[in-house]
Enzyme design. Structure first.
Site, mmCIF file in Angstrom:
data_model
loop_
_atom_site.group_PDB
_atom_site.id
_atom_site.type_symbol
_atom_site.label_atom_id
_atom_site.label_comp_id
_atom_site.label_asym_id
_atom_site.label_seq_id
_atom_site.Cartn_x
_atom_site.Cartn_y
_atom_site.Cartn_z
ATOM 1 N N GLY A 168 33.916 28.188 29.036
ATOM 2 C CA GLY A 168 34.405 29.232 29.946
ATOM 3 C C GLY A 168 34.018 28.935 31.390
ATOM 4 O O GLY A 168 33.615 27.807 31.734
ATOM 5 N N TYR B 42 31.998 47.562 26.359
ATOM 6 C CA TYR B 42 31.411 46.241 26.632
ATOM 7 C C TYR B 42 29.938 46.407 27.025
ATOM 8 O O TYR B 42 29.058 45.686 26.566
ATOM 9 C CB TYR B 42 32.197 45.588 27.766
ATOM 10 C CG TYR B 42 31.620 44.350 28.411
ATOM 11 C CD1 TYR B 42 30.873 44.449 29.588
ATOM 12 C CD2 TYR B 42 31.863 43.087 27.899
ATOM 13 C CE1 TYR B 42 30.378 43.322 30.219
ATOM 14 C CE2 TYR B 42 31.370 41.951 28.525
ATOM 15 C CZ TYR B 42 30.634 42.070 29.683
ATOM 16 O OH TYR B 42 30.131 40.954 30.325
ATOM 17 N N ILE C 159 30.944 37.116 38.696
ATOM 18 C CA ILE C 159 30.885 35.661 38.860
ATOM 19 C C ILE C 159 32.285 35.149 39.206
ATOM 20 O O ILE C 159 33.281 35.744 38.794
ATOM 21 C CB ILE C 159 30.415 34.987 37.550
ATOM 22 C CG1 ILE C 159 29.186 35.689 36.960
ATOM 23 C CG2 ILE C 159 30.153 33.500 37.753
ATOM 24 C CD1 ILE C 159 28.898 35.332 35.506
ATOM 25 N N HIS D 215 39.249 38.941 36.138
ATOM 26 C CA HIS D 215 38.458 39.660 37.126
ATOM 27 C C HIS D 215 39.190 39.643 38.464
ATOM 28 O O HIS D 215 40.185 38.933 38.635
ATOM 29 C CB HIS D 215 37.079 39.029 37.267
ATOM 30 C CG HIS D 215 36.208 39.254 36.074
ATOM 31 N ND1 HIS D 215 36.066 38.335 35.067
ATOM 32 C CD2 HIS D 215 35.431 40.300 35.730
ATOM 33 C CE1 HIS D 215 35.242 38.820 34.152
ATOM 34 N NE2 HIS D 215 34.850 40.007 34.534
ATOM 35 N N LYS E 218 47.672 36.130 41.968
ATOM 36 C CA LYS E 218 48.693 37.088 42.434
ATOM 37 C C LYS E 218 49.245 36.676 43.796
ATOM 38 O O LYS E 218 50.457 36.685 44.028
ATOM 39 C CB LYS E 218 48.055 38.475 42.506
ATOM 40 C CG LYS E 218 49.020 39.621 42.436
ATOM 41 C CD LYS E 218 48.302 40.937 42.264
ATOM 42 C CE LYS E 218 47.972 41.196 40.813
ATOM 43 N NZ LYS E 218 47.278 42.489 40.633
#
Ligand code: NAP
Ligand code: GFB
Length: 387
Positions: free
Chosen positions: A87, A209, A239, A252, A260
């Protein structure tokens, strides 16, 4: 302006530690191989010259087959398992980990589904890590947290339970688990410090979460108290960096807005930022976090959780982040805010006094520099990024 047409940009060549380790990992993990001959001496020697002698015992006694047993040979390199190794933070660790000192295994969900206890147990049985950096999680931005509460709670609870349980069963000497500042109470005084973790409910947008992560801290402390285990937790703020998740819905704020704005330019549309832009956040670059996580592994000897964050003074508004991104794309005139979308938590200002007491002079990557590098990385790797 650093933007050029995608096709003109030379794709960066990144030395991918992962490929090499995964290969090792897959060989180690593949049950058939294990039963047959598991990683042969020759293969081990080729992959790391500190070979491990492998003798494998076949349970099926009455067939009198070869007696074999797994006996690790002391190798100078420390075997370290990085769950969630593929990741955002995992890739940053790949870049900085010292492979002359460590034998890292960067794990992805394709190697092992950590929600499955049996699979997790087999993985640990085959790897026998000395250290574990536990990053694996179902992760996402505000909107994924609001819309996928059940999987955010269930997946993270299962992953964390299985990993810590196996770390104990296989006598892992030190575990660094990753929490998040969004799990602190929403109604609190600022800046927030480590002692406030359980002082009230988290923000409703990410409570599922947050409670799963809080239980990871409770679980780690339980092992500390009952078995004196060196299972500690670090608490990063938001992060960002290379290899992030650029999903427009689940990502995020930084990766979503980078993607975008890129799309807005392609389609000659307004660059729409969700919410009012007023909320405040502290952003740490994934490379800084990776360095501080290795520091926690090697030098932080306390067992209390520790916040890994830029200074409170470096807190910025979503509007300023969106503006830096729009400016970098030379598209500032088309930046607009849509306050029909949620702002989520207004702020979660984290106090890094404990970290600074150890590393008073640590210099974090500046948000402007980190953002421009991350945008360039996104364009260079547009075809392959998670989105
Ligand atoms: P990420 O980019 O989404 O990567 C998640 C990693 O976990 C990937 O390697 C993924 O494997 C693995 N994974 C997910 N589900 C799994 C499963 N069921 N079994 C095995 N592996 C699984 O996450 P990140 O942003 O690097 O986050 C790393 C850690 O930091 C997480 O614990 C997260 O909660 C925490 N954190 C993140 C932030 C942030 O802003 N990103 C902030 C604070 C804390 P695949 O590659 O195969 O999918
Ligand atoms: O990064 P983000 O999703 O996480 O959102 P949180 C931060 C802020 O950016 C919110 C605004 O105020 C959003 O309204 N925002 C504006 C956007 N445009 C966008 C967009 O296109 N996408 C996203 N995602 N945000 C998360 C927690 O909260 O923090 C997670 O929900 C995790 O569990 C993460 O801990 C670190 O900071 O609001």
């Amino acid at each position: 302006m650093i933007i050029a047409d995608k096709k003109k940009i030379i794709k960066n060549q990144v030395i991918d530690l992962n490929k090499k380790d995964l290969k090792t990992n897959e060989e180690l993990y593949n049950k058939d191989n294990y039963k047959e001959h598991s990683v042969s001496k020759k293969e081990m020697n080729s992959s790391n010259n500190n070979s491990e002698e492998i003798i494998i015992k076949n349970e099926n006694e009455n067939e009198n087959e070869i007696i074999q047993e797994y006996v690790p040979k002391i190798s100078s390199k420390i075997k370290i398992l990085i769950t969630g190794g593929t990741g955002l933070v995992g890739h940053a660790l790949q870049k900085i980990i010292d492979i002359s000192k460590y034998e890292p295994i960067f794990l992805s969900s394709k190697d092992c589904n950590l929600c499955d206890y049996e699979d997790t147990y087999q993985l640990f049985k085959n790897i026998h890590p000395t250290y574990v950096i536990h990053l694996a999680a179902s992760v996402g931005g505000l909107f994924k947290n609001m819309n996928q509460k059940v999987s955010m709670y269930e997946d993270n609870t299962l992953i964390n339970l299985n990993v810590l349980k196996c770390c104990h069963q296989f006598s892992v000497s030190k575990v660094i688990s990753c929490l998040s500042t969004c799990i602190f109470p929403d109604k609190t005084s600022y800046p927030i410090n480590e002692t406030m973790l359980h002082n009230g409910p988290p923000h409703t947008s990410n409570d599922a979460y947050a409670y799963a992560k809080r239980m990871l801290e409770v679980h780690s402390k339980a092992y500390q108290e009952q078995y004196d285990s060196n299972f500690i937790c670090v608490i990063p703020t938001n992060i960002y960096g290379d290899h992030d998740n650029y999903s427009l819905e689940d990502g995020h704020v930084i990766p979503s807005l980078i993607h975008k704005c890129y799309n807005s330019i392609q389609n000659n549309e307004d660059f729409v930022v969700r919410g009012t832009g007023k909320p405040l956040r502290q952003f740490i670059h994934s490379l800084d976090l990776a360095k501080l996580m290795l520091w926690s592994l090697e030098s932080y000897e306390k067992k209390d959780p520790i916040i890994l964050s830029v200074d409170p003074e470096d807190e910025v508004s979503i509007e300023s982040i969106a503006t830096i991104i729009a400016k970098t794309y030379d598209y500032e005139d088309r930046l607009v805010f849509d306050d029909s979308f949620s702002d989520g938590q207004f702020k979660k200002t984290a106090d890094n006094t404990l970290l600074r007491s150890y590393l008073p002079d640590y210099e974090f990557i500046k948000i402007e520099d980190g953002l421009s590098k991350t945008i360039q990385w996104f364009i260079d790797n547009y075809d392959h990024v998670r989105k």
